[in-house]
Structures are given as structure tokens and as C-alpha cells.
Design a protein around this motif. Sequence first.
Motif, PDB file in Angstrom:
ATOM      1  N   VAL A 144     -10.535 -21.157  -0.383  1.00  0.00           N
ATOM      2  CA  VAL A 144     -10.371 -20.511   0.925  1.00  0.00           C
ATOM      3  C   VAL A 144      -9.163 -19.582   0.871  1.00  0.00           C
ATOM      4  O   VAL A 144      -8.070 -19.982   0.473  1.00  0.00           O
ATOM      5  N   SER A 145      -9.377 -18.336   1.255  1.00  0.00           N
ATOM      6  CA  SER A 145      -8.280 -17.366   1.290  1.00  0.00           C
ATOM      7  C   SER A 145      -7.516 -17.577   2.585  1.00  0.00           C
ATOM      8  O   SER A 145      -7.914 -17.090   3.639  1.00  0.00           O
ATOM      9  N   LEU A 146      -6.440 -18.328   2.481  1.00  0.00           N
ATOM     10  CA  LEU A 146      -5.731 -18.732   3.699  1.00  0.00           C
ATOM     11  C   LEU A 146      -4.651 -17.711   4.071  1.00  0.00           C
ATOM     12  O   LEU A 146      -4.649 -17.174   5.168  1.00  0.00           O
ATOM     13  N   HIS A 147      -3.734 -17.484   3.183  1.00  0.00           N
ATOM     14  CA  HIS A 147      -2.657 -16.485   3.332  1.00  0.00           C
ATOM     15  C   HIS A 147      -1.664 -16.744   4.454  1.00  0.00           C
ATOM     16  O   HIS A 147      -0.541 -16.241   4.416  1.00  0.00           O
ATOM     17  N   SER A 148      -2.067 -17.490   5.464  1.00  0.00           N
ATOM     18  CA  SER A 148      -1.101 -17.952   6.462  1.00  0.00           C
ATOM     19  C   SER A 148      -1.723 -19.110   7.209  1.00  0.00           C
ATOM     20  O   SER A 148      -2.922 -19.092   7.500  1.00  0.00           O
TER      21      SER A 148
ATOM     22  N   MET B 212     -16.374  -8.269  -4.863  1.00  0.00           N
ATOM     23  CA  MET B 212     -16.539  -7.599  -3.566  1.00  0.00           C
ATOM     24  C   MET B 212     -17.394  -8.434  -2.632  1.00  0.00           C
ATOM     25  O   MET B 212     -18.390  -9.022  -3.042  1.00  0.00           O
ATOM     26  N   GLY B 213     -16.998  -8.426  -1.345  1.00  0.00           N
ATOM     27  CA  GLY B 213     -17.838  -9.047  -0.331  1.00  0.00           C
ATOM     28  C   GLY B 213     -17.425 -10.450   0.044  1.00  0.00           C
ATOM     29  O   GLY B 213     -16.585 -11.073  -0.604  1.00  0.00           O
ATOM     30  N   GLU B 214     -18.029 -10.920   1.120  1.00  0.00           N
ATOM     31  CA  GLU B 214     -17.782 -12.277   1.602  1.00  0.00           C
ATOM     32  C   GLU B 214     -19.045 -13.096   1.302  1.00  0.00           C
ATOM     33  O   GLU B 214     -20.080 -12.921   1.960  1.00  0.00           O
ATOM     34  N   PRO B 215     -18.964 -13.979   0.291  1.00  0.00           N
ATOM     35  CA  PRO B 215     -20.178 -14.702  -0.123  1.00  0.00           C
ATOM     36  C   PRO B 215     -20.860 -15.468   1.010  1.00  0.00           C
ATOM     37  O   PRO B 215     -22.084 -15.552   1.041  1.00  0.00           O
TER      38      PRO B 215
ATOM     39  N   ASN C 135      -6.416  -6.626   5.892  1.00  0.00           N
ATOM     40  CA  ASN C 135      -5.634  -5.381   5.797  1.00  0.00           C
ATOM     41  C   ASN C 135      -5.045  -5.109   4.420  1.00  0.00           C
ATOM     42  O   ASN C 135      -4.677  -3.992   4.118  1.00  0.00           O
ATOM     43  N   PHE C 136      -4.947  -6.160   3.603  1.00  0.00           N
ATOM     44  CA  PHE C 136      -4.279  -6.023   2.303  1.00  0.00           C
ATOM     45  C   PHE C 136      -5.268  -5.823   1.160  1.00  0.00           C
ATOM     46  O   PHE C 136      -4.887  -5.785   0.001  1.00  0.00           O
ATOM     47  N   CYS C 137      -6.563  -5.717   1.466  1.00  0.00           N
ATOM     48  CA  CYS C 137      -7.577  -5.707   0.409  1.00  0.00           C
ATOM     49  C   CYS C 137      -8.268  -4.346   0.326  1.00  0.00           C
ATOM     50  O   CYS C 137      -8.714  -3.804   1.338  1.00  0.00           O
TER      51      CYS C 137
ATOM     52  N   TYR D 275      -6.647 -23.403  -1.917  1.00  0.00           N
ATOM     53  CA  TYR D 275      -6.232 -22.349  -0.993  1.00  0.00           C
ATOM     54  C   TYR D 275      -5.641 -21.207  -1.783  1.00  0.00           C
ATOM     55  O   TYR D 275      -4.786 -21.416  -2.650  1.00  0.00           O
ATOM     56  N   GLU D 276      -6.101 -20.003  -1.484  1.00  0.00           N
ATOM     57  CA  GLU D 276      -5.510 -18.808  -2.092  1.00  0.00           C
ATOM     58  C   GLU D 276      -4.494 -18.258  -1.093  1.00  0.00           C
ATOM     59  O   GLU D 276      -4.757 -18.173   0.114  1.00  0.00           O
ATOM     60  N   TYR D 277      -3.352 -17.900  -1.655  1.00  0.00           N
ATOM     61  CA  TYR D 277      -2.246 -17.564  -0.752  1.00  0.00           C
ATOM     62  C   TYR D 277      -1.358 -16.512  -1.409  1.00  0.00           C
ATOM     63  O   TYR D 277      -0.884 -16.697  -2.528  1.00  0.00           O
TER      64      TYR D 277
ATOM     65  N   VAL E 240     -16.894 -20.737  -5.156  1.00  0.00           N
ATOM     66  CA  VAL E 240     -17.185 -19.738  -4.129  1.00  0.00           C
ATOM     67  C   VAL E 240     -15.951 -19.610  -3.249  1.00  0.00           C
ATOM     68  O   VAL E 240     -15.420 -20.603  -2.750  1.00  0.00           O
ATOM     69  N   SER E 241     -15.497 -18.375  -3.090  1.00  0.00           N
ATOM     70  CA  SER E 241     -14.299 -18.146  -2.289  1.00  0.00           C
ATOM     71  C   SER E 241     -14.680 -17.519  -0.954  1.00  0.00           C
ATOM     72  O   SER E 241     -15.454 -16.569  -0.908  1.00  0.00           O
ATOM     73  N   THR E 242     -14.134 -18.065   0.119  1.00  0.00           N
ATOM     74  CA  THR E 242     -14.406 -17.506   1.447  1.00  0.00           C
ATOM     75  C   THR E 242     -13.099 -17.251   2.170  1.00  0.00           C
ATOM     76  O   THR E 242     -12.119 -17.954   1.943  1.00  0.00           O
TER      77      THR E 242
ATOM     78  N   TYR F 101       0.631 -10.423  -5.516  1.00  0.00           N
ATOM     79  CA  TYR F 101       0.057  -9.331  -4.723  1.00  0.00           C
ATOM     80  C   TYR F 101      -0.189  -8.096  -5.594  1.00  0.00           C
ATOM     81  O   TYR F 101       0.685  -7.689  -6.356  1.00  0.00           O
ATOM     82  N   ASN F 102      -1.353  -7.512  -5.434  1.00  0.00           N
ATOM     83  CA  ASN F 102      -1.668  -6.265  -6.131  1.00  0.00           C
ATOM     84  C   ASN F 102      -1.635  -5.136  -5.130  1.00  0.00           C
ATOM     85  O   ASN F 102      -2.521  -5.048  -4.286  1.00  0.00           O
ATOM     86  N   PRO F 103      -0.603  -4.313  -5.211  1.00  0.00           N
ATOM     87  CA  PRO F 103      -0.442  -3.277  -4.199  1.00  0.00           C
ATOM     88  C   PRO F 103      -1.663  -2.350  -4.144  1.00  0.00           C
ATOM     89  O   PRO F 103      -2.236  -2.008  -5.167  1.00  0.00           O
TER      90      PRO F 103
ATOM     91  N   CYS G 122      -7.402  -9.084  -8.192  1.00  0.00           N
ATOM     92  CA  CYS G 122      -7.785  -9.497  -6.840  1.00  0.00           C
ATOM     93  C   CYS G 122      -7.491  -8.393  -5.835  1.00  0.00           C
ATOM     94  O   CYS G 122      -6.379  -7.873  -5.785  1.00  0.00           O
ATOM     95  N   GLY G 123      -8.469  -8.075  -5.040  1.00  0.00           N
ATOM     96  CA  GLY G 123      -8.248  -7.129  -3.943  1.00  0.00           C
ATOM     97  C   GLY G 123      -8.229  -5.680  -4.360  1.00  0.00           C
ATOM     98  O   GLY G 123      -8.055  -4.787  -3.537  1.00  0.00           O
ATOM     99  N   GLN G 124      -8.437  -5.405  -5.653  1.00  0.00           N
ATOM    100  CA  GLN G 124      -8.377  -4.003  -6.103  1.00  0.00           C
ATOM    101  C   GLN G 124      -9.754  -3.383  -6.306  1.00  0.00           C
ATOM    102  O   GLN G 124      -9.847  -2.204  -6.640  1.00  0.00           O
TER     103      GLN G 124
HETATM  104  N1  SAH Z   1     -14.220 -12.549   0.751  1.00  0.00           N
HETATM  105  C1  SAH Z   1     -13.918 -13.658  -0.105  1.00  0.00           C
HETATM  106  C2  SAH Z   1     -14.089 -13.315  -1.562  1.00  0.00           C
HETATM  107  C3  SAH Z   1     -13.075 -12.321  -2.098  1.00  0.00           C
HETATM  108  S1  SAH Z   1     -11.967 -13.186  -3.106  1.00  0.00           S
HETATM  109  C4  SAH Z   1     -12.532 -14.173   0.198  1.00  0.00           C
HETATM  110  O1  SAH Z   1     -11.817 -13.528   0.943  1.00  0.00           O
HETATM  111  O2  SAH Z   1     -12.166 -15.257  -0.265  1.00  0.00           O
HETATM  112  C5  SAH Z   1     -10.682 -12.089  -3.342  1.00  0.00           C
HETATM  113  C6  SAH Z   1      -9.352 -12.781  -3.214  1.00  0.00           C
HETATM  114  O3  SAH Z   1      -8.300 -11.837  -3.442  1.00  0.00           O
HETATM  115  C7  SAH Z   1      -9.133 -13.337  -1.827  1.00  0.00           C
HETATM  116  O4  SAH Z   1      -8.387 -14.500  -1.899  1.00  0.00           O
HETATM  117  C8  SAH Z   1      -8.312 -12.235  -1.186  1.00  0.00           C
HETATM  118  O5  SAH Z   1      -7.619 -12.667  -0.062  1.00  0.00           O
HETATM  119  C9  SAH Z   1      -7.420 -11.835  -2.332  1.00  0.00           C
HETATM  120  N2  SAH Z   1      -6.878 -10.467  -2.205  1.00  0.00           N
HETATM  121  C10 SAH Z   1      -7.374  -9.443  -1.498  1.00  0.00           C
HETATM  122  N3  SAH Z   1      -6.602  -8.356  -1.643  1.00  0.00           N
HETATM  123  C11 SAH Z   1      -5.593  -8.708  -2.474  1.00  0.00           C
HETATM  124  C12 SAH Z   1      -4.486  -8.011  -3.046  1.00  0.00           C
HETATM  125  N4  SAH Z   1      -4.281  -6.725  -2.770  1.00  0.00           N
HETATM  126  N5  SAH Z   1      -3.665  -8.684  -3.881  1.00  0.00           N
HETATM  127  C13 SAH Z   1      -3.902  -9.980  -4.182  1.00  0.00           C
HETATM  128  N6  SAH Z   1      -4.928 -10.694  -3.683  1.00  0.00           N
HETATM  129  C14 SAH Z   1      -5.767 -10.073  -2.846  1.00  0.00           C
END
Ligand code: SAH
Length: 347
Positions: A219-223, A164-167, A119-121, A261-263, A196-198, A295-297, A339-341
Motif C-alpha cells: 500500500v502506497s501510504l506516504h502519510s 503505470m496505473g492503479e491495479p 502529485n509526486f508521480c 507500506y511504501e513511504y 500488487v501495489s495499491t 524520492y525520484n524527482p 518508481c514514479g518516473q
Molecule cells: N498505483 C499503484 C501502483 C504504482 S506503484 C500505487 O500507487 O501503489 C508506484 C510506487 O511508486 C507507489 O508506491 C508510488 O507512490 C511511488 N512513487 C510515485 N512517484 C514516485 C516518485 N517520484 N518517487 C518515488 N516513488 C514514487
Amino acid sequence: MQIEKKDIRALSKEQLRDFFVTNNDKAFRGNQVYEWLWSKGAHSFEDMTNVSKETRQMLEGNFVINHIKVDTMQRSSDGTVKNAVRLHDGLIVESVLIPTETRTTACVSSQVGCSLDCNFCATARLKRMRNLEPGEIYDQVLAIDRESKLYFNRPLSNIVFMGMGEPLMNYNNVIKAIDMITSNEGLGMSPKRITVSTSGVSKMIRKMADDEVKFKLAVSLHSAIEETRNRIMPFTKSFPLPELREALEYWYHKTKSKITYEYVVWKGINDNKESVDALVKFCKYVPCKVNLIEYNPIDDGEFQQASPESINAYIKALDSNGIIAKVRHSRGKDIDAACGQLANKEV
Ligand code: SAH
């Protein structure tokens, strides 16, 4: 009726050698053309100057080279470069060059749009149109390598599959691209410099472990709380945390490679003690480090960056449990390259 010509880069070296033998030429010609296609990054058969005109014309009659074209290039005030890349069928993806004092990192896309629904991407709002071909992934890297040499006088040093995308939803093509990037017939880059980020596709994490890949995993964990994760990344209902945890344990058991972990910490979502504790607990399962991403709004304001105090609470807790955590500030925000923009806004 016009027959659609095949993309020559879909052929392996062996297949290319066979093609020449079948066409009464030498297998060696296949090696020459292969080198033009990959390490030299030729965009047309015309470029292949050590191949005879007849052979070039014969190739032209049978194949196309579906190379990418950098459509627009934007430069950020912090040095970051964003390429909007046009594919042979007119679709667009974006890739980013991120320079630091010691490194130049390419952030590349693996799909046109994304199949996931975080939802945040911003990318999640684009429909997934198709997977990128290995050559299209490779070309993004090559383009950035050239830009790096041109603007920073040094070759590309690292690659992250964080565009862009889910590798892992385009696994085979991503692997083929990485094989070319790391091969001496391609760019000869060490897999240790590739991440590789998933967002956590557990069954594919297991497959990567079985394939004994040599690149790094993020790994994009976030929670680390199921309910919260499901809310902000709805598709994760199909990939529950215990399953992810087991897949990551399996990954580490097979590869001995630490996970990143990306968070992102958001106000009112995961800026509480329960979330901090859950992350610390999750981090203890497998050797790892944590990147706390700024976070990038992306417009509507549903998600907001948490306060510095809340982020410090994470750092303190992780630190006192011996887990390395770093805050990652965004680069290229002024050109929507962070990220996410990535959302093809300019095109
Ligand atoms: N689909 C893969 C590859 C994309 S990586 C994955 O989710 O890992 C992009 C990274 O940026 C991910 O960690 C994602 O969760 C993060 N991201 C997405 N939107 C964002 C935002 N608005 N601000 C900061 N990080 C964001």
C-alpha cells in the motif's frame, strides 16, 4: 463491411475447446492452441507448428492475437532494463526488469496512464487512456522473463504491479493475468512471488480479501495523517484513512498476509515528529513492514527528498516499536525507470 476480429486470448480454454467442436474439429485442438497462446507466447497463428495449415487459416479468418511489441529497450548502468511496450492500438506502456544479486523482478503496468492524481508521480500526469487486457499484462511479464534469461541467465523470480496505473482500478484483468502467470498453463509462478501495489482503494482491498487471493499486498501510504495524505494524493479524500485501516484489518484477518507500506519522506511534508508518530501508530493496526522509498524527482521541484536525519528518525522510531523498515534505493534512474518516473518520455 469488415467485421472486427475478436482477440483470441479473450477466450477461456473451455470456450476455445467449444469453438473447435462447433467448427467440426476436436476439443483437444483447443488445448493445443491455448498452450501456444499462453505458455509458448505465440505472436501469430503461423507460429503454431503442430496445428494444420487449414486450421491456422481458419483461426486467422476469425481471430487476432493482440500481443504487445517491445518498441524500445533501454539499459541502465545499474543493469535495470526498461521496455517501452507498444499495444495493438498503438498506445504505449512501460515495464521494468530490476536485477539484484539473487532476484530478477519485473515491474509491470496495469493501465495506460493512471486514473489517480498523486502529485509526486510522473505517471499521474498522463491521462488514463484505458485498462490493459489480461494478455497485455501477461505479455509484459513474458517479455521480461525472456530478457532475464538472455541477459542474466536466469528466469524471472518476482513480479510487482508497480508500473503505470492503479491495479485495483483494473481488478478483473489483473486477476486474470495473475491467474495465467501462476497457472501451469502459463508461467507456473508462485503467487507468493507476486506483489500488487495499491494507493489504497479500500473497497477493492476488501474484495481481494474475499476472493482469498494468494499474492502479496503493498500500500502506497506516504502519510498516516489524513490532511497530508489528501494534499499529496487528492483522490484519497474518497478513501479516508479509517476506512483504509478497516479494509487492511479485514485483509489480514482473511489472508494472514503481512502488508508492505511504501513511504517516501519529503522535505517540509512528512519529515516531522507528528508524521513519524502517526506512521508508527498506523503500523500497529495490522502486521506489516515499511519500505522507505527514495524520492525520484520529477521536474518541478515541489517535492524534495528529506534529509538522511529525517529518514533515520523514521527508522529509529519504527525499529524501537518492533516494525521492520528498510530504505529502498532507486534503480534505473538514468533511464527514468525508477518508481514514479514512468511517463513514456522516449516515445
Ligand atoms: N498505483 C499503484 C501502483 C504504482 S506503484 C500505487 O500507487 O501503489 C508506484 C510506487 O511508486 C507507489 O508506491 C508510488 O507512490 C511511488 N512513487 C510515485 N512517484 C514516485 C516518485 N517520484 N518517487 C518515488 N516513488 C514514487
